[in-house]
Write a protein that holds these residues in place. Structure first.
Motif, short mmCIF file in Angstrom:
data_model
loop_
_atom_site.label_atom_id
_atom_site.label_comp_id
_atom_site.label_asym_id
_atom_site.label_seq_id
_atom_site.Cartn_x
_atom_site.Cartn_y
_atom_site.Cartn_z
N VAL A 135 39.15 35.32 41.18
CA VAL A 135 39.42 36.75 41.24
C VAL A 135 40.56 37.12 40.28
CG1 VAL A 135 41.11 36.77 43.15
CG2 VAL A 135 39.60 38.74 42.79
N PHE A 136 41.56 36.24 40.14
CA PHE A 136 42.63 36.53 39.19
C PHE A 136 42.13 36.42 37.75
CE2 PHE A 136 45.64 36.16 42.69
CZ PHE A 136 46.54 37.16 42.35
N LYS A 137 41.25 35.47 37.50
CA LYS A 137 40.67 35.36 36.16
C LYS A 137 39.87 36.61 35.82
CE LYS A 137 37.76 32.35 33.28
NZ LYS A 137 36.96 31.10 33.23
N PHE A 138 39.13 37.11 36.82
CA PHE A 138 38.35 38.34 36.63
C PHE A 138 39.26 39.53 36.30
CE2 PHE A 138 36.76 42.29 38.59
CZ PHE A 138 35.59 42.47 37.87
N VAL A 139 40.33 39.67 37.06
CA VAL A 139 41.26 40.80 36.84
C VAL A 139 41.97 40.67 35.49
CG1 VAL A 139 43.37 41.91 37.67
CG2 VAL A 139 41.59 41.25 39.29
N LEU A 140 42.41 39.46 35.15
CA LEU A 140 43.13 39.26 33.89
C LEU A 140 42.23 39.50 32.67
CD1 LEU A 140 45.25 36.13 34.84
CD2 LEU A 140 46.09 38.44 34.42
N ASN A 141 40.94 39.31 32.84
CA ASN A 141 40.00 39.54 31.73
C ASN A 141 39.48 40.97 31.68
OD1 ASN A 141 40.07 36.93 30.66
ND2 ASN A 141 38.50 36.19 32.08
N ASN A 142 39.89 41.80 32.64
CA ASN A 142 39.48 43.19 32.62
C ASN A 142 40.11 43.91 31.42
OD1 ASN A 142 39.79 46.22 33.46
ND2 ASN A 142 38.26 45.38 34.85
N PRO A 143 39.37 44.74 30.70
CA PRO A 143 39.90 45.42 29.50
C PRO A 143 41.13 46.28 29.77
CG PRO A 143 37.51 45.61 29.58
CD PRO A 143 37.92 45.03 30.90
N SER A 144 41.28 46.77 31.00
CA SER A 144 42.41 47.65 31.32
C SER A 144 43.68 46.87 31.66
CB SER A 144 42.05 48.58 32.48
OG SER A 144 41.80 47.84 33.65
#
Length: 314
Positions: free
Chosen positions: A26-35
């Motif tokens: 989940v942290f990897k997903f958030v850190l890779n979010n464009p925003s």
């Protein structure tokens, strides 16, 4: 009956590993979010006396307030994982429990630590999971975030090392197995700081590299400090460089240069900070002073850090 017990233990270990994996995902997903904007990151690794390891992986990032659902996903995953953790610390914004804090140690001698719970305005989550491959060690996942103007500011840590509650037992267990220290086994640490980043290398007396840690600085480090984000980025990287440098008792010139840079930054640019950022910086300086006292006491550097704290607190 024995087979049932073994299967139960295996399932508990499997669920715990899955919980840890889901937190990392989940942290990897958030850190890779464009925003998402990553402000700083570091990866501290060290070899312990039993040839095992301890590490602290850290990332600081911001997310626009309009994307707060990203934090909802993080919070949801942490809450789902807490049933598989052996130790859980949760403190949400507005909590009046000032005495509620939790400390997470790491390092070759558990000499470093991260503390959660200092500010009412912050959300804190800390989950610890036993390492099924090493009964002495644990993984700790820490998340801190707070609202800052039109964005959320977050600190994420993944810490691994000897359980603090079992550290005396750990030291006692390995002491008899260690060979007496001789010239061939002595370690020395060299830390180099420049505009590109900080590199720490630990050698034995034969010149063999035992530990290598490299942290790159953002190009913003070399630019003029114009915003609070510029300040926090530079401050965070200087802090990381300082914590690496003080492990080498002989590197006084480097250590002094870093603390003077911190003091100059605080005197010249602390007016850019919000009240929350000032509180964060004063807390971090207090942690630096405490670590300095434990690892490599120095009256001059302690005094310079105190001047930096005074400048930030104004």
């Amino acid at each position: 009956m024995r087979q049932i017990l073994i299967m139960a233990i295996f399932l508990v270990q499997t669920f715990a590993a899955s919980a840890r994996s889901n937190i990392e995902k989940v942290f990897k997903f958030v850190l890779n979010n464009p925003s998402t904007e990553v402000l700083s990151s570091s990866d501290y690794n060290v070899v312990c006396v039993d040839s095992g390891v301890s590490y602290c992986k850290f990332t600081e990032f911001t997310v626009p307030a309009k994307k707060k659902e990203l934090f909802a996903q993080i919070e949801k995953q942490l809450l789902l994982a807490k049933s598989d953790a052996y130790d859980v610390f949760i403190k949400k914004p507005g909590s009046s429990s000032f005495a509620s804090k939790c400390q997470y140690d790491y390092g070759a001698n558990n000499e470093y630590s991260v503390e959660l719970g200092s500010y009412m305005s912050h959300a804190y989550y800390g989950l610890c999971f036993k390492d099924p491959a090493d009964s002495m060690r644990r993984h700790a996942y820490l998340a801190v975030w707070f609202k800052d103007s039109r964005k959320y500011h977050c600190y994420y840590y993944h810490i691994y090392g000897v359980m603090p509650a079992r550290f005396k037992e750990f030291k006692s267990g390995v002491r008899g197995a260690l060979k007496p220290i001789n010239k061939g086994s002595m370690l020395r640490t060299q830390t180099v700081l420049d505009d590109n980043g900080v590199t720490t290398t630990t050698y034995d007396n034969d010149g063999n590299v035992r530990v290598f840690n490299s942290r790159s600085f953002s190009s913003a480090m070399a630019n003029e400090v114009k915003t609070d984000i510029d300040f926090m980025l530079m401050f965070g990287n200087l802090r990381a460089a300082f914590l690496d440098a003080i492990k080498d008792a002989d590197a006084k010139t480097l250590q002094t240069g870093i603390v003077v840079k911190i003091a100059r930054l605080c005197r010249e640019h602390s007016k850019l900070l919000t009240d929350n950022e000032k509180q964060t910086c004063t807390s971090i300086i207090d942690e630096m002073k405490s670590t300095l006292k434990k690892v490599n006491p120095d009256t001059f550097m302690d005094g310079v850090l105190q001047e930096a704290r005074i400048a930030v607190a104004k």
